[in-house]
Design an enzyme around this catalytic site. Structure first.
Site, mmCIF file in Angstrom:
data_model
loop_
_atom_site.group_PDB
_atom_site.id
_atom_site.type_symbol
_atom_site.label_atom_id
_atom_site.label_comp_id
_atom_site.label_asym_id
_atom_site.label_seq_id
_atom_site.Cartn_x
_atom_site.Cartn_y
_atom_site.Cartn_z
ATOM 1 C CG HIS A 23 -15.516 76.173 35.135
ATOM 2 N ND1 HIS A 23 -14.063 76.307 34.525
ATOM 3 C CD2 HIS A 23 -15.241 76.699 36.520
ATOM 4 C CE1 HIS A 23 -13.321 77.026 35.348
ATOM 5 N NE2 HIS A 23 -13.840 77.351 36.371
ATOM 6 C CE LYS A 47 -8.168 83.850 40.344
ATOM 7 N NZ LYS A 47 -8.711 82.679 39.917
ATOM 8 N NE ARG A 96 -11.796 73.517 42.387
ATOM 9 C CZ ARG A 96 -11.052 74.439 41.789
ATOM 10 N NH1 ARG A 96 -10.504 73.849 40.674
ATOM 11 N NH2 ARG A 96 -10.483 75.309 42.373
ATOM 12 C CB SER A 134 -8.732 77.552 34.659
ATOM 13 O OG SER A 134 -10.080 77.392 34.831
HETATM 14 O O1 PNS Z 1 -13.005 81.618 38.951
HETATM 15 P P1 PNS Z 1 -12.564 82.506 40.275
HETATM 16 O O2 PNS Z 1 -11.187 83.184 40.014
HETATM 17 O O3 PNS Z 1 -12.907 81.693 41.461
HETATM 18 O O4 PNS Z 1 -13.729 83.578 40.271
HETATM 19 C C1 PNS Z 1 -13.683 84.658 41.240
HETATM 20 C C2 PNS Z 1 -14.852 85.755 40.923
HETATM 21 C C3 PNS Z 1 -14.653 86.292 39.340
HETATM 22 C C4 PNS Z 1 -16.149 85.042 41.197
HETATM 23 C C5 PNS Z 1 -14.395 86.736 42.019
HETATM 24 O O5 PNS Z 1 -13.132 87.397 42.046
HETATM 25 C C6 PNS Z 1 -15.556 87.771 41.994
HETATM 26 O O6 PNS Z 1 -16.696 87.785 42.015
HETATM 27 N N1 PNS Z 1 -15.094 89.035 41.174
HETATM 28 C C7 PNS Z 1 -15.910 90.215 40.893
HETATM 29 C C8 PNS Z 1 -15.718 91.491 41.845
HETATM 30 C C9 PNS Z 1 -16.230 91.014 43.327
HETATM 31 O O7 PNS Z 1 -17.450 91.221 43.340
HETATM 32 N N2 PNS Z 1 -15.522 90.857 44.314
HETATM 33 C C10 PNS Z 1 -15.879 90.804 45.530
HETATM 34 C C11 PNS Z 1 -16.131 88.972 45.846
HETATM 35 S S1 PNS Z 1 -16.375 88.762 47.837
#
Ligand code: PNS
Length: 167
Positions: A23, A47, A96, A134
Site C-alpha cells: 500500500h 469484511k 498486483r 494484508s
Molecule cells: O482494500 P480493499 O478491501 O480492496 O478495499 C475495498 C474498498 C474499501 C475500496 C471498497 O470496498 C469500497 O470502496 N468500499 C466503500 C463502499 C463502496 O463505495 N462500495 C462500492 C464500490 S464499487
C-alpha cells in the site's frame, strides 16, 4: 486543461487491515502524482477486520507521517461520495497480480457508473510487493512468522502486541 496536475486531489481507498509496504508503495507514488492524497480507510468494507477503524487509521497515519501532502481519514458509505466531498478527480488503486484484476475492474466499472467524472487510476506496486496482501501478513503473523519487512514499523508493533509478543 488549465490547472496544474499538482493541484489535483486523489483518494487511495481501502480496508488497510493493516496497511502494508505494498500500500505504501502505491501511496508514495500517488503523492508524487497528485497535489493532495487522501488515504481513505473504509469503516465497513464488507469484511470482518482484525483491527478497529481507529487502529487502522492510527497505523496508516504513522506510516504516512513523512508524506506532507497525504492525509489519512476514515470514511463511511460510498467511496464516490467521499471522493466528491473531497473534490477528488481520481481514485488510485494498486493492481498486483491477475488475481486482483476482476474485482478491481468490477469496482472501477461500478464507480464509473456512479460518478462518470471520477477516474480510477491503477498503479503497479514494486515487484517486491506484487504478491503481498494484508490477509497474508495477518496469517503469517498469527502463525508466528516474521513480517517486519512487509509492513511499516507501526503495524509491526501492533501485530506483535496483538499476538502477545514483545519486540
Ligand atoms: O482494500 P480493499 O478491501 O480492496 O478495499 C475495498 C474498498 C474499501 C475500496 C471498497 O470496498 C469500497 O470502496 N468500499 C466503500 C463502499 C463502496 O463505495 N462500495 C462500492 C464500490 S464499487
Amino acid at each position: 486543461m488549465t490547472t496544474s496536475k499538482t493541484e489535483h486531489i486523489a483518494i487511495c481507498p481501502g480496508s488497510f487491515d493493516p496497511i502494508t509496504e505494498g500500500h505504501m508503495d502505491v501511496i508514495r507514488r500517488a503523492s508524487r502524482m497528485f497535489g493532495r492524497v487522501f488515504v481513505a480507510v473504509a469503516e465497513d468494507s464488507g469484511k470482518v477486520p482484525m483491527f478497529s477503524v481507529a487502529e487502522r487509521v492510527a497505523m496508516a497515519r504513522e506510516a504516512c507521517r513523512d508524506l506532507s501532502n497525504v492525509v489519512v481519514e476514515s470514511f463511511d458509505g460510498l467511496v464516490v461520495e467521499y471522493a466528491k466531498q473531497q473534490g477528488a478527480v481520481a481514485l488510485v488503486k494498486g493492481l498486483r497480480a491477475v488475481s486482483d484484476f476482476e474485482r478491481e475492474m468490477q469496482m472501477a466499472w461500478m464507480n464509473r457508473q456512479l460518478a462518470p467524472e471520477l477516474y480510477t487510476v491503477f498503479l503497479v506496486p514494486h515487484p517486491d510487493y506484487a504478491f503481498l496482501s494484508s490477509s497474508l501478513v495477518k496469517e503469517v503473523a498469527m502463525q508466528g512468522g516474521e513480517v517486519s519487512q512487509f509492513v511499516p514499523d507501526a503495524v509491526h508493533k501492533r501485530l506483535q502486541d496483538r499476538m502477545g509478543r514483545s519486540q
